[in-house]
Design a protein around this motif. Structure first.
Motif, PDB file in Angstrom:
ATOM      1  N   GLY A  66       2.691  20.158  11.465  1.00 14.19           N
ATOM      2  CA  GLY A  66       3.776  20.990  10.970  1.00 14.19           C
ATOM      3  C   GLY A  66       4.406  20.450   9.719  1.00 14.19           C
ATOM      4  N   PRO A  67       5.442  21.141   9.224  1.00 21.68           N
ATOM      5  CA  PRO A  67       6.082  20.746   7.982  1.00 21.68           C
ATOM      6  C   PRO A  67       6.837  19.445   8.113  1.00 21.68           C
ATOM      7  N   PRO A  68       7.192  18.808   7.009  1.00 19.20           N
ATOM      8  CA  PRO A  68       7.872  17.520   7.016  1.00 19.20           C
ATOM      9  C   PRO A  68       9.182  17.558   7.791  1.00 19.20           C
ATOM     10  N   SER A  69       9.496  16.458   8.401  1.00 17.13           N
ATOM     11  CA  SER A  69      10.768  16.240   9.063  1.00 17.13           C
ATOM     12  C   SER A  69      10.962  17.119  10.287  1.00 17.13           C
ATOM     13  N   VAL A  70       9.937  17.891  10.681  1.00 18.35           N
ATOM     14  CA  VAL A  70      10.054  18.741  11.848  1.00 18.35           C
ATOM     15  C   VAL A  70       9.236  18.155  12.990  1.00 18.35           C
ATOM     16  N   HIS A  71       7.986  17.806  12.705  1.00 15.31           N
ATOM     17  CA  HIS A  71       7.091  17.286  13.742  1.00 15.31           C
ATOM     18  C   HIS A  71       6.756  15.813  13.544  1.00 15.31           C
ATOM     19  N   GLY A  72       7.401  15.150  12.666  1.00 12.14           N
ATOM     20  CA  GLY A  72       7.038  13.763  12.455  1.00 12.14           C
ATOM     21  C   GLY A  72       7.911  13.096  11.422  1.00 12.14           C
ATOM     22  N   PRO A  73       7.528  11.888  11.016  1.00 13.55           N
ATOM     23  CA  PRO A  73       8.347  11.102  10.105  1.00 13.55           C
ATOM     24  C   PRO A  73       8.342  11.642   8.687  1.00 13.55           C
ATOM     25  N   VAL A  74       9.336  11.251   7.930  1.00 20.94           N
ATOM     26  CA  VAL A  74       9.389  11.530   6.494  1.00 20.94           C
ATOM     27  C   VAL A  74       8.328  10.673   5.821  1.00 20.94           C
ATOM     28  N   ARG A  75       7.499  11.303   4.974  1.00 21.89           N
ATOM     29  CA  ARG A  75       6.403  10.578   4.333  1.00 21.89           C
ATOM     30  C   ARG A  75       6.770  10.227   2.899  1.00 21.89           C
ATOM     31  N   ILE A  76       6.746   8.943   2.616  1.00 21.52           N
ATOM     32  CA  ILE A  76       6.961   8.422   1.265  1.00 21.52           C
ATOM     33  C   ILE A  76       5.586   8.129   0.683  1.00 21.52           C
ATOM     34  N   GLY A  77       5.274   8.694  -0.486  1.00 20.95           N
ATOM     35  CA  GLY A  77       3.926   8.570  -1.001  1.00 20.95           C
ATOM     36  C   GLY A  77       3.828   7.961  -2.382  1.00 20.95           C
ATOM     37  N   PHE A  78       2.732   7.268  -2.606  1.00 20.60           N
ATOM     38  CA  PHE A  78       2.387   6.704  -3.913  1.00 20.60           C
ATOM     39  C   PHE A  78       0.923   7.001  -4.182  1.00 20.60           C
ATOM     40  N   VAL A  79       0.610   7.460  -5.393  1.00 20.32           N
ATOM     41  CA  VAL A  79      -0.772   7.665  -5.820  1.00 20.32           C
ATOM     42  C   VAL A  79      -0.989   6.893  -7.112  1.00 20.32           C
ATOM     43  N   GLY A  80      -2.010   6.052  -7.151  1.00 21.41           N
ATOM     44  CA  GLY A  80      -2.301   5.318  -8.381  1.00 21.41           C
ATOM     45  C   GLY A  80      -3.181   4.112  -8.129  1.00 21.41           C
ATOM     46  N   THR A  81      -3.720   3.576  -9.204  1.00 20.61           N
ATOM     47  CA  THR A  81      -4.508   2.354  -9.107  1.00 20.61           C
ATOM     48  C   THR A  81      -3.589   1.195  -8.739  1.00 20.61           C
ATOM     49  N   LEU A  82      -4.042   0.340  -7.850  1.00 19.06           N
ATOM     50  CA  LEU A  82      -3.199  -0.756  -7.368  1.00 19.06           C
ATOM     51  C   LEU A  82      -3.329  -1.956  -8.302  1.00 19.06           C
ATOM     52  N   LYS A  83      -2.548  -1.898  -9.375  1.00 16.54           N
ATOM     53  CA  LYS A  83      -2.489  -2.959 -10.373  1.00 16.54           C
ATOM     54  C   LYS A  83      -1.042  -3.420 -10.514  1.00 16.54           C
ATOM     55  N   PRO A  84      -0.824  -4.643 -11.004  1.00 16.41           N
ATOM     56  CA  PRO A  84       0.539  -5.195 -11.018  1.00 16.41           C
ATOM     57  C   PRO A  84       1.552  -4.322 -11.742  1.00 16.41           C
ATOM     58  N   TRP A  85       1.142  -3.694 -12.852  1.00 16.73           N
ATOM     59  CA  TRP A  85       2.111  -2.953 -13.652  1.00 16.73           C
ATOM     60  C   TRP A  85       2.482  -1.593 -13.059  1.00 16.73           C
ATOM     61  N   HIS A  86       1.916  -1.249 -11.901  1.00 19.24           N
ATOM     62  CA  HIS A  86       2.327  -0.017 -11.238  1.00 19.24           C
ATOM     63  C   HIS A  86       3.430  -0.247 -10.220  1.00 19.24           C
ATOM     64  N   GLY A  87       3.709  -1.499  -9.883  1.00 18.54           N
ATOM     65  CA  GLY A  87       4.879  -1.816  -9.079  1.00 18.54           C
ATOM     66  C   GLY A  87       4.800  -1.436  -7.616  1.00 18.54           C
ATOM     67  N   THR A  88       3.595  -1.304  -7.070  1.00 21.05           N
ATOM     68  CA  THR A  88       3.480  -0.917  -5.662  1.00 21.05           C
ATOM     69  C   THR A  88       4.105  -1.954  -4.741  1.00 21.05           C
ATOM     70  N   ASP A  89       4.092  -3.214  -5.149  1.00 15.82           N
ATOM     71  CA  ASP A  89       4.742  -4.259  -4.355  1.00 15.82           C
ATOM     72  C   ASP A  89       6.244  -4.025  -4.241  1.00 15.82           C
ATOM     73  N   ARG A  90       6.841  -3.454  -5.287  1.00 14.55           N
ATOM     74  CA  ARG A  90       8.279  -3.140  -5.256  1.00 14.55           C
ATOM     75  C   ARG A  90       8.570  -2.068  -4.209  1.00 14.55           C
ATOM     76  N   LEU A  91       7.684  -1.090  -4.115  1.00 20.26           N
ATOM     77  CA  LEU A  91       7.851  -0.033  -3.113  1.00 20.26           C
ATOM     78  C   LEU A  91       7.795  -0.613  -1.709  1.00 20.26           C
ATOM     79  N   ILE A  92       6.813  -1.472  -1.462  1.00 18.72           N
ATOM     80  CA  ILE A  92       6.677  -2.064  -0.128  1.00 18.72           C
ATOM     81  C   ILE A  92       7.898  -2.911   0.209  1.00 18.72           C
ATOM     82  N   ALA A  93       8.357  -3.712  -0.747  1.00 20.47           N
ATOM     83  CA  ALA A  93       9.535  -4.551  -0.508  1.00 20.47           C
ATOM     84  C   ALA A  93      10.764  -3.703  -0.195  1.00 20.47           C
ATOM     85  N   ALA A  94      10.930  -2.600  -0.920  1.00 22.32           N
ATOM     86  CA  ALA A  94      12.089  -1.730  -0.697  1.00 22.32           C
ATOM     87  C   ALA A  94      12.051  -1.119   0.696  1.00 22.32           C
TER      88      ALA A  94
END
Length: 439
Positions: free
Chosen positions: A224-252
């Motif tokens: 089903g649609p977001p927030s109705v049948h399950g958790p809120v999904r936080i998403g990131f799309v991109g190459t996992l390189k240092p300058w994309h800051g994916t580590d910052r997202l995980i830490a947050a």
């Protein structure tokens, strides 16, 4: 108009999965939609061929394997000359010329300038990054003088240079003064390929999620649609390189509360370190890594998100991030670092929350705010989609790129996402999978 698209960079597959490959595909796709006939000359193709580009005319010169960096750079210089010879020989043999050469700037390439001079047609040079500085800093550069000379020759031979951001344009103008047309045309998004899920205008409860062959919502019963049948999904799309800051997202995310999950779509050299970070922070049950997806699968993945993040770190940022435009087109509320060109794209749109790239807590606060407020997510998502449609379509961007050559205005009216073909008498050619190998 017949366009020769030149790409010497062996790090970018025409049919690859990373952002640069998506960029190549979208520019080619839009040129074709505008009525132009495109032939691609490259050094790498890869295998994720979109169905609508299966008939694309592609000629590949293969870079030999097993070379060290110095050998590879010299081979690229030779391939540049070979590619120019190949294009001009093809024209002579077929009797069909090109009206325009379009080259994505690559180190060691003078192919576009050479073809332009031999065929007496204009060259448009697309510059996505200050590659000389980037290569020195992140990968290493052995034959720097050769690379600098090739760059200078390519820029001097271009009738028009289009840069993806003001910072890139400043680099071109500063390091190569006296050039004629150096313009800024940011990246864009295909608003027909990337669309919101059907329920994006609602606050939940009525729509249903879009099915996908590689769903990232297996833990949402009923799909089903977001927030109705399950958790809120936080998403990131991109190459996992240092300058994309994916580590910052995980830490947050370590400090967030409530029912949420994090979906990371992409692969790269930081993958192992990021997975270790997730385990160290005890986020194993919250964060999932989905690996790289073919460009055709990305729209479905985006429809599974509720919040999209571009968590770039502090520092100079010359990108025009494709992911931000894709997030907007998907109708997603965006949380993004206030770096580089991002504020110019998102500030004042009502579609995004800009955060301080030097303050991890600021990113966490923005995410928590959106986790807690479904109505805010819905309002921001609707504004995001509207912003993509009115301001950031690839149709608009490619018209701007080609405007001096085609003589068109180079823009469409507000809210207009399609345009009549510029040249209706041309046709798309069949694919020619030719290749040559230097040994």
């Amino acid at each position: 108009m017949r366009i020769a698209y030149v790409l010497l960079d062996p790090g970018i597959g025409v049919f690859g999965t990373k952002g640069a490959s998506v960029h190549v595909q979208e520019v080619v796709r839009t040129f074709r939609t505008l009525g132009h006939e495109v032939s691609v000359f490259c050094t790498r193709t890869d295998d994720d061929v979109p169905s609508d580009l299966a008939d694309l005319d592609v000629t590949r010169l293969e870079v030999p394997r097993g070379l060290d960096r110095s050998q590879r750079e010299i081979v690229l210089l030779r391939l540049s000359d070979m590619l120019a010879d190949l294009v001009t020989d093809t024209v002579a043999a077929s009797g069909q010329g090109f009206d325009l050469v379009y080259e994505r700037y690559s180190l060691f390439s003078t192919a576009g300038a050479g073809i332009s001079q031999r065929l007496d047609v204009p060259l448009i040079m697309e510059v996505n990054a200050p590659l000389l500085e980037e290569q020195r800093t992140h990968r290493g550069l052995v034959h720097a003088e050769h690379a600098a000379r090739a760059t200078a020759a390519s820029f001097a031979g271009a009738a028009r240079i289009v840069c993806v951001s003001e910072l890139v344009a400043d680099w071109v103008r500063t390091d190569y003064p006296g050039l004629g047309d150096v313009s800024v045309v940011p990246n864009g998004v295909n608003t027909e390929r990337i669309t919101p899920r059907p329920d994006h205008d609602s606050l939940g409860g009525e729509g249903c999620g879009s099915p996908s062959g590689r769903s990232i919502r297996e833990d949402r019963p009923g799909g089903g649609p977001p927030s109705v049948h399950g958790p809120v999904r936080i998403g990131f799309v991109g190459t996992l390189k240092p300058w994309h800051g994916t580590d910052r997202l995980i830490a947050a995310c370590a400090g967030l509360v409530g029912d949420f999950r994090v979906d990371i779509v992409g692969h790269g050299p930081e993958s192992e370190a990021l997975e270790n970070q997730v385990r160290t922070l005890g986020l194993d049950g919250r964060v999932r890594f989905h690996g790289a997806l073919a460009p055709e699968a990305v729209p479905e993945a985006l429809r599974e998100f509720d919040i999209a993040v571009a968590p770039y770190p502090a520092g100079e940022n010359y990108f025009s991030p494709l992911k931000v435009y894709e997030y907007l087109a998907a109708g997603l509320p965006v949380v993004a670092s206030s770096v580089g060109s991002i504020p110019g794209v998102l500030a004042g749109t009502g579609a995004a929350i800009l955060t301080d790239p030097a303050d991890p807590a600021d990113l966490a606060r923005a995410l928590q705010r959106l986790i807690d407020d479904g109505e805010l997510r819905a309002r921001m998502g609707a504004r995001a989609r509207a912003e993509a449609l009115t301001s950031h379509s690839w149709m608009r961007r490619c018209q701007q790129i080609l405007a001096p050559v085609t003589g068109t205005a180079g823009d469409t009216a507000a809210g207009e996402t399609d345009a009549a073909p510029i040249c209706e008498e041309t046709s798309v050619s069949g694919r020619r999978p030719a290749s040559a190998v230097i040994s």
